[in-house]
Design a protein around this motif. Structure first.
Motif, short mmCIF file in Angstrom:
data_model
loop_
_atom_site.label_atom_id
_atom_site.label_comp_id
_atom_site.label_asym_id
_atom_site.label_seq_id
_atom_site.Cartn_x
_atom_site.Cartn_y
_atom_site.Cartn_z
N GLN A 73 0.83 -1.21 0.00
CA GLN A 73 0.00 0.00 0.00
C GLN A 73 0.86 1.26 0.00
N PHE A 137 -5.14 0.16 8.33
CA PHE A 137 -6.21 -0.78 8.03
C PHE A 137 -7.43 -0.68 8.96
N ASN A 139 -10.24 1.52 11.59
CA ASN A 139 -10.82 2.85 11.80
C ASN A 139 -10.28 3.42 13.11
N TYR A 439 -8.58 -7.10 7.42
CA TYR A 439 -8.81 -5.79 6.83
C TYR A 439 -7.76 -5.44 5.78
N ALA A 440 -6.55 -5.98 5.91
CA ALA A 440 -5.52 -5.75 4.88
C ALA A 440 -5.96 -6.38 3.56
N ARG A 442 -9.09 -7.02 2.61
CA ARG A 442 -10.22 -6.26 2.09
C ARG A 442 -9.79 -4.91 1.53
N HIS A 443 -8.78 -4.32 2.16
CA HIS A 443 -8.35 -2.99 1.76
C HIS A 443 -7.61 -3.01 0.43
#
Length: 491
Positions: A73, A137, A139, A439-440, A442-443
């Protein structure tokens, strides 16, 4: 640039990385494991430690995959920024310049695509601490929960280490190690050297410990590379010595251990010890990133876990069949320092008595550097840099001072160990790695595309394993909480 937050440090070989991980995992937990095995029963202990070792290995692969995703990322964002800068510079051309440089806007994207084709976005080159991965990743609520968990655990860990080393030194310096003394229970107010009490001696050793190991907090863990390798050799010698001595006694038929098959009342303590004994996830960015050749990282991690599990089982089983369960010390090495039937060579008895000092002392700088780097990441703002005083003085001090103060006030850290291992430990070893990798994935999928393959992805890539870890962690937290409530009710 993310790399500017925490320096990657000098690269080292995969073997040195394996040594670092072995040293980090095999700490005080290994020395408290024999007593935990004896109280829980050998069948229950063997089953639980094998399962918890497997769970810890799984979440370790989750963290490594998340590290690779974080690097991807960061590279993608940097490439987008470069393309935006190129676009801005192109739009500034005058009409005359457009005539002369008409071919430039056509060539630049082609070249950048060609360069990108030779680069694997998932290479782990930049050290991205767990705190920064959480910021990427999670919130805001998730990030805050992460920092509460990691700070509680690491501060607790450092406080335990800061107290355990002086306690071991005090026991060796102030204890009676003559073969005629037998097992003696001492109080803090008992004299050590003349008018100096054992408590005073403890604080003297704590001061020496702080002066010698505290400065490492101001540098990187790589500064201790040769110390790590030396300690690993001593660790193998000490473990091998204890295993062989116990086996000799068992072979002679003089073993006193008759452990139960299963005792459920000992399971909560065994769970806490095992979680603590396989902990390394929080320091993986500091250990894995500097490895020069990461092609075999997955195999090395698996080899480390198999090796450590074998050591734990062999050490604990020889202990529980060699010594009477009621006589096993919380710190297993003490069984060799006060029992001449097992070891009657004074030099070796002192060596085993001081072994916890070597074990813990090499872990302290790595844990301290990890906590310091997470503090730096927590307060970091994109594009900002810290003043030299804040970066080199303030952050190391807020990392080092609190655990040392706690250790000066008390060395009875039983409640702190329970909270640290059972709650914060469960969060760091299970919940955070599972959430990070979930979450990684999904991100990055909408950004990198489904065809992008993370070469460091976990073997447990199916979503089932993530949910399995989370359900297991929730069950553990409920079990530990219920045990605490029931224990307090009985009192």
């Amino acid at each position: 640039m993310a790399g500017g937050i925490t320096d990657t440090g000098e690269p080292y070989s995969a073997f040195v990385g394996l040594v670092y991980m072995f040293n980090l995992i095999v700490g005080t937990g290994a020395l408290t494991m024999p007593r935990a095995f004896a109280t829980a029963g050998w069948v229950v202990s063997l089953s639980l430690i094998a399962f918890l070792g497997f769970m810890s290995y799984m979440t370790t692969t989750f963290v490594i995959e998340a590290m690779a995703a974080a690097n991807a990322q960061l590279r993608w964002k940097r490439r987008e920024q470069e393309e935006m800068d190129d676009s801005d510079s192109t739009s500034d051309y005058s009409d005359d310049d457009m005539g002369r440089g008409r071919s430039e806007p056509e060539t630049k994207p082609i070249l950048s695509v060609q360069r990108a084709g030779h680069l694997d976005h998932f290479d782990i080159v930049e050290r991205v601490e767990m705190g920064q991965m959480a910021s990427m990743f999670f919130n805001k609520v998730g990030v805050n929960m992460f920092y509460i968990c990691i700070i509680v655990y690491l501060y607790g860990d450092l406080a335990i280490y800061a107290a355990a080393v002086p306690i071991s030194l005090m026991e060796v310096a102030c204890g009676n190690h003559s073969c005629s003394a037998g097992s003696v229970k001492y109080n803090d107010t008992d004299p050590c050297w003349g008018s100096v009490t054992r408590k005073d001696a403890y604080r003297v050793f704590l001061s020496v410990f702080t002066l010698f190991l505290g400065p490492f907090t101001f540098f990187n863990s790589q500064k201790t590379k040769y110390l790590q390798i030396l300690t690993s050799v001593m660790r193998w010698i000490a473990f091998t010595m204890m295993i062989i001595l116990a086996l000799i006694r068992i072979a002679k038929g003089t073993g006193e251990g008759h452990p139960p098959v299963a005792t459920l009342s000992g399971v909560p303590n065994l769970f806490g010890v095992c979680v603590y004994s396989f902990m390394c996830q929080h320091s993986l960015p500091s250990l894995v990133t500097p490895i020069s050749d990461k092609k075999r990282v997955g195999a090395l991690v698996l080899a480390d876990y198999v090796l450590i599990l074998g050591f734990y089982v062999l050490l604990s089983f020889t202990a529980i069949f060699c010594f009477d369960s009621s006589l096993l010390h919380d710190m297993y090495t003490l069984n060799f320092t006060d029992n001449c039937d097992v070891l009657d060579i004074p030099v070796l008895r002192y060596f085993l008595g001081l072994f916890p000092v070597f074990t813990i002392s090499t872990n302290f700088p790595i844990i301290a550097v990890t906590l310091r780097n997470n503090w730096k990441t927590l307060f970091h703002r994109d594009g900002g840099t810290y003043p030299w005083v804040v970066d080199r003085v303030v952050f190391p001090l807020i990392t080092l001072v609190p655990p040392i103060v706690v250790a000066f006030c008390t060395h009875n850290l039983e409640s702190l160990v329970g909270i640290t291992g059972s709650y914060a430990g469960t969060g760091i070893q299970y919940i955070i790695p599972a959430c990070l990798v979930f979450y990684a994935r999904r991100h990055l999928e909408p950004v990198m595309g489904r065809e992008a393959v993370n070469k460091h992805r976990s073997p447990f890539r199916h979503a089932f394993w993530v949910w399995f870890v989370l359900v297991w962690a929730a069950s553990c937290l409920m079990f530990v909480t219920a045990n605490i409530i029931l224990t307090d009710t009985k009192k």
